[in-house]
Design a protein around this motif. Structure first.
Motif, mmCIF file in Angstrom:
data_model
loop_
_atom_site.group_PDB
_atom_site.id
_atom_site.type_symbol
_atom_site.label_atom_id
_atom_site.label_comp_id
_atom_site.label_asym_id
_atom_site.label_seq_id
_atom_site.Cartn_x
_atom_site.Cartn_y
_atom_site.Cartn_z
ATOM 1 N N ILE B 146 4.273 -3.477 -10.391
ATOM 2 C CA ILE B 146 4.687 -4.832 -9.523
ATOM 3 C C ILE B 146 4.503 -4.268 -8.143
ATOM 4 O O ILE B 146 3.862 -4.706 -7.114
ATOM 5 N N VAL B 147 5.230 -3.008 -7.866
ATOM 6 C CA VAL B 147 5.171 -2.382 -6.661
ATOM 7 C C VAL B 147 3.810 -1.912 -6.127
ATOM 8 O O VAL B 147 3.350 -2.158 -5.077
ATOM 9 N N LEU B 148 2.917 -1.456 -7.131
ATOM 10 C CA LEU B 148 1.558 -1.250 -6.636
ATOM 11 C C LEU B 148 0.884 -2.464 -6.364
ATOM 12 O O LEU B 148 0.004 -2.422 -5.473
ATOM 13 N N LEU B 149 1.111 -3.237 -7.060
ATOM 14 C CA LEU B 149 0.118 -4.455 -7.011
ATOM 15 C C LEU B 149 0.386 -5.081 -5.749
ATOM 16 O O LEU B 149 -0.258 -5.644 -4.875
ATOM 17 N N MET B 150 1.834 -5.219 -5.351
ATOM 18 C CA MET B 150 2.319 -5.698 -3.970
ATOM 19 C C MET B 150 1.659 -4.839 -2.773
ATOM 20 O O MET B 150 1.020 -5.434 -1.817
ATOM 21 N N SER B 151 1.698 -3.612 -3.226
ATOM 22 C CA SER B 151 1.156 -2.591 -2.110
ATOM 23 C C SER B 151 -0.587 -3.095 -1.952
ATOM 24 O O SER B 151 -0.785 -3.116 -0.650
ATOM 25 N N HIS B 317 9.208 -10.682 3.441
ATOM 26 C CA HIS B 317 8.380 -11.521 2.226
ATOM 27 C C HIS B 317 8.271 -10.423 1.047
ATOM 28 O O HIS B 317 8.434 -11.195 -0.103
ATOM 29 N N GLY B 318 8.138 -9.364 1.284
ATOM 30 C CA GLY B 318 8.073 -8.513 0.152
ATOM 31 C C GLY B 318 9.338 -8.224 -0.682
ATOM 32 O O GLY B 318 9.299 -8.514 -1.934
ATOM 33 N N PHE B 319 10.452 -8.350 -0.053
ATOM 34 C CA PHE B 319 11.713 -8.182 -0.739
ATOM 35 C C PHE B 319 12.131 -9.666 -1.426
ATOM 36 O O PHE B 319 12.331 -9.585 -2.516
ATOM 37 N N VAL B 320 11.739 -10.781 -0.847
ATOM 38 C CA VAL B 320 12.210 -11.869 -1.374
ATOM 39 C C VAL B 320 11.253 -11.985 -2.723
ATOM 40 O O VAL B 320 11.679 -12.557 -3.650
ATOM 41 N N PHE B 321 9.833 -11.663 -2.437
ATOM 42 C CA PHE B 321 8.877 -11.837 -3.668
ATOM 43 C C PHE B 321 9.479 -11.194 -4.782
ATOM 44 O O PHE B 321 9.782 -11.684 -6.005
ATOM 45 N N GLY B 322 9.888 -9.779 -4.480
ATOM 46 C CA GLY B 322 10.172 -8.827 -5.726
ATOM 47 C C GLY B 322 11.445 -9.657 -6.177
ATOM 48 O O GLY B 322 11.709 -9.462 -7.489
ATOM 49 N N LEU B 423 -1.020 -10.533 -9.942
ATOM 50 C CA LEU B 423 0.332 -11.107 -9.625
ATOM 51 C C LEU B 423 0.444 -12.360 -10.078
ATOM 52 O O LEU B 423 1.706 -12.537 -10.877
ATOM 53 N N THR B 424 -0.430 -13.128 -9.494
ATOM 54 C CA THR B 424 -0.406 -14.611 -10.090
ATOM 55 C C THR B 424 -0.190 -14.727 -11.561
ATOM 56 O O THR B 424 0.436 -15.473 -12.247
ATOM 57 N N ASN B 425 -1.360 -14.045 -12.399
ATOM 58 C CA ASN B 425 -1.284 -13.939 -13.625
ATOM 59 C C ASN B 425 0.010 -13.656 -14.271
ATOM 60 O O ASN B 425 0.394 -14.168 -15.415
#
Lengths: 392, 433
Positions: B146-151, B317-322, B423-425
């Motif tokens: 997840i961290v990598l996809l977010m990156s 945004h990243g924090f809230v998403f995670g 990420l959506t999937n």
């Protein structure tokens, strides 16, 4: 020698001679010869010392530490609130009462605060050396951090060792469950890491982060000592560095870096801490065989009971090879502990341990003398006496 | 081989040994450790044999699931695995950290020797290790992913260090390290949770007491080892805001073990609600799960964006998403035993459906409080039946939907990309939307 290289031992001639003989005997037969030789030499240490070193040695050892250089007295103001400030950091970082209680338990002020003391002393000595006055707030933070890392490691030790008392009160594992105690240790480490990060100094963070890894690796080394006989001593020294000296050395280096010291000066601080830390632990290992006999009239030999072969035993087994199988089985058979204890006292193991500790103190002494003279610099020298003279 | 990889290897090597020991009752586990000590060449074959065994075991478990869990779960699992597999391709990530080549040094060898002693004992670390290895794909590994996809979804903005950029994949080297750190922290925490609370009197047999003490020692040191290397790896990233951020996540994890009520093994039991029970379930559940996981994923996502030079708003945004993703995930995990309609499936007494039921009818606590000494004294099938026939499941589904939707909404700030699609999937594959 690989081990020595990784630890970057810049030994004086004295140390080199001693270590080469103890650590790297080329063959077992030669090893015995060397040990006999060394014992003769050690019985009169002056033979090993160059005249100039001897002079320093005798002045620093024979003259009792001057009262005004007593570091605890000198740093009273710096040290008096260290525990309270650590408690405040921990308490401010959680709202959970039970966690507050466990995490602050060992910061009641009963400890001797050796690590903060050395860090602050080094900080002030380096500051003087660089023509500055006083103590930086960031340096004081390092002093607190070093005590926090130390206490976290004590707390984790208690989870396993089942000791009932620590720092004059029931140990944490008597009062709380293992899982909670382990988590409280993690909490202290996390808060210490936050404090390190807030210093906002990339290099200092690298230096202090290494300490936690060293502590754990030292513990792992202590778990399984099955190395060949001729590697045992270097294994022991590496373990001692990681478990004890690394924290003192890297804290000393960190405060020097915060003062703006260049690489060379930071290295002096680091090496001072390393030698002083090694000497401290060597004396500790020695006292395990001595003070208990005097105080209790019976051998306590806590290390032997834990299955650990420390310097006195390793020295002794050169004279009494029958110690080897006992070391291998970690003194687990009935009578092993008593027999090993007796053999250590029959050998020169204790004297040789003290001689080795002394040589590390000497080296620390020499490094301290390379700094500009100040009361703090002089105290750095007098700590070495304190470390050695802990012998009762 | 990076430093982080190496330390992961040491820590996880121990777990692998334990897992091998746990899966075989015959002495073959100790021989495998012996072979491990011989040389690296043989090591490969042992590890790959282990992998095969792990794969077989997973297949086995999956087919069992398909029989007993019914079609919905099976197809959901299928969606999940597909989403994860495709996502891994997007970031060019190895299928599993655990299949990496293990490098051995003397210390490791020594530890491995000691670990052999644990085989055949009842220390739950064995079980924990087994779960980590065999379920790793669905739990632990996915966090780094997840961290990598977010990156990758966020892209790189203000990266001053050219060397940090890996153009072929679109993820910074430092972000990859952060992903590994995230997994090391999680593993360290799980391993420390695997300690056993015990007193000498619990084990009249001294040999057994010694075994358990030794298991505790290994668990403690392995966790500490990972924690130590976490801090070294973090320091290597030379970003003090990041070090502080991730350290607070470690702190949150340790705090998680002190919330709510605990039995003698520190298993969690629901708190007693106050007279006004409004929002009791949401508040309790969120507090526990933010501390025990969502905080780490949120802060790691935030940290990844920090490394890429994104502004504060974007980092938030990243924090809230995670955070929302982790919470949606946890809600899905909490729900799954209640969807299978099998009351013998183990479930957590603080899982969302149970907490929602307590908010609805606190008399459920009468049964739950029988577990204050040990949760094993609670009549789980009885609780299951009650919760199953109450409003808890529906409310949990609603909560999962809310968190999934919040995570999905946050993705809209990013441009379309394959990472964003992945990420959506993953969010869809968790179900609920």
């Amino acid at each position: 020698m690989a081990c020595l290289k990784t630890l970057r031992f810049p030994f004086s001639q004295v140390n080199k001679q001693i270590l080469r003989r103890y650590v790297q005997p080329s063959t077992p037969a030669l090893c015995l010869v060397n040990f006999e030789q060394l014992k003769r030499q050690n019985s009169n240490l002056s033979q090993l010392l160059a005249p100039s070193q001897l002079r320093k040695f005798t002045t620093s050892v024979q003259k009792p530490a001057d009262q005004k250089f007593d570091p605890y007295h000198l740093l009273e103001d710096d040290l008096k609130d260290v525990y309270a400030d650590i408690r405040k950091e921990l308490v401010d970082n959680t709202s959970l009462e039970e966690l507050k209680t466990i995490a602050t338990y060992y910061f009641g002020g009963q400890g001797k605060a050796l690590r903060p003391m050395v860090a602050i002393l080094m900080a002030r000595a380096i500051n003087c050396h660089l023509g500055k006055d006083g103590l930086l707030q960031s340096q004081r933070q390092v002093a607190m951090i070093s005590e926090m890392i130390h206490s976290a490691s004590l707390i984790h030790d208690d989870v396993i060792d089942q000791s009932d008392f620590r720092r004059g009160k029931p140990s944490v594992n008597v009062l709380w469950s293992q899982k909670k105690v382990a988590m409280a240790g993690d909490f202290i480490i996390a808060v210490a890491s936050m404090m390190i990060a807030r210093l906002r100094n990339d290099d200092v963070t690298v230096v202090l982060s290494q300490v936690i890894t060293d502590l754990v690796q030292g513990e792992f080394m202590q778990l399984g000592a099955k190395e060949a006989e001729n590697e045992r001593f270097s294994h022991y020294l590496t373990k001692t560095y990681r478990k004890t000296a690394s924290l003192i050395a890297n804290s000393a280096k960190a405060v020097a870096m915060l003062s703006g010291a260049n690489d060379e000066l930071s290295e002096v601080a680091y090496q001072y801490g390393r030698h002083m830390g090694l000497a401290f632990q060597l004396v500790d290992d020695l006292l395990d065989f001595i003070s208990s006999t005097d105080a209790l009239g019976k051998p306590a030999a806590a290390d032997l009971k834990l299955g650990l072969a420390t310097a006195p035993v390793l020295f002794a087994c050169e004279k009494f090879p029958e110690l080897n199988p006992m070391i291998m089985r970690r003194f687990s058979e009935p009578g092993d502990v008593e027999k090993a204890f007796e053999l250590v006292h029959k050998s020169q193991g204790l004297e040789e341990t003290k001689a080795l500790a002394k040589s590390h103190c000497d080296e620390a002494d020499r490094l301290a003398r390379s700094l500009t003279e100040s009361i703090y610099q002089k105290s750095l020298i007098s700590i070495n006496d304190m470390v050695l003279n802990r012998m009762k | 081989m990076s430093l982080v990889n190496k330390s992961m290897q040491l820590g996880l090597l121990q777990l692998r040994n334990l897992a091998a020991a746990a899966t075989t009752t015959s002495p073959s586990s100790s021989t495998s450790s012996q072979v491990l000590l011989c040389n690296n060449k043989k090591l490969y074959s042992v590890v790959s044999a282990d992998n095969k065994r792990a794969a077989d075991l997973m297949m086995d478990q999956q087919s069992k699931h398909q029989v007993s869990y019914g079609k919905t779960i099976a197809s959901q699992r299928h969606d999940w695995n597909r989403a994860v597999n495709e996502a891994e391709k997007v970031v060019g990530y190895p299928t599993s950290f655990l299949s990496l080549r293990w490098l051995l040094n003397d210390e490791t060898a020594n530890v491995a020797l000691h670990l052999r002693k644990l085989a055949g004992t009842n220390h739950p670390l064995l079980k924990a290790a087994k779960n980590l290895i065999y379920n790793g794909h669905n739990n632990m590994q996915a966090w780094g992913l997840i961290v990598l996809l977010m990156s990758k979804a966020a892209g790189q903005y203000n990266v001053t260090n050219e060397q940090d950029i890996d153009r072929s994949v679109g993820v910074l080297h430092s972000q990859r390290t952060l992903a590994e750190i995230t997994e090391m922290i999680r593993t360290s925490h799980l391993v420390h949770k695997g300690l056993v609370n015990m007193r000498k009197s619990d084990f009249p047999d001294p040999a057994e007491h010694e075994d358990m003490t030794f298991g505790n020692k290994i668990a403690l040191l392995t966790g500490d080892y990972l924690l130590g290397h976490t801090s070294v790896a973090l320091a290597g990233l030379k970003n003090q805001e990041l070090v502080e951020l991730i350290s607070t996540a470690v702190k949150d994890l340790s705090e998680a073990e002190f919330v709510a009520r605990r039995d003698s093994q520190n298993n969690i039991l629901p708190s007693i609600p106050s007279a006004d029970r409004t929002n009791y379930a949401i508040n309790e559940w969120t507090l526990q799960n933010v501390l025990s996981g969502a905080s780490l994923l949120g802060k790691s996502c935030k940290g990844a964006l920090k490394l890429a030079g994104h502004n504060e708003e974007m980092q938030e945004h990243g924090f809230v998403f995670g955070k929302h993703l982790a919470l949606a995930w946890q809600a899905a995990i909490d729900l799954s035993p209640f969807i299978t309609r099998d009351s013998s499936t183990p479930f957590n007494l603080c899982s969302a459906p149970v907490l929602f039921h307590i908010e609805h009818d606190p008399s459920l606590l009468v049964e739950i409080d029988k577990g204050l000494e040990s949760i094993e004294n609670v009549d789980h099938p009885k609780i299951y039946e009650t919760v199953f026939n109450g409003p808890g499941i529906e409310l949990t589904k609603q909560m999962q939907r809310d968190h999934s939707q919040r995570a999905m909404d946050l993705l809209s700030v990013f441009d379309e990309s394959e990472a964003k699609t992945a990420l959506t999937n993953i969010i869809y594959a968790m179900g609920g939307l």
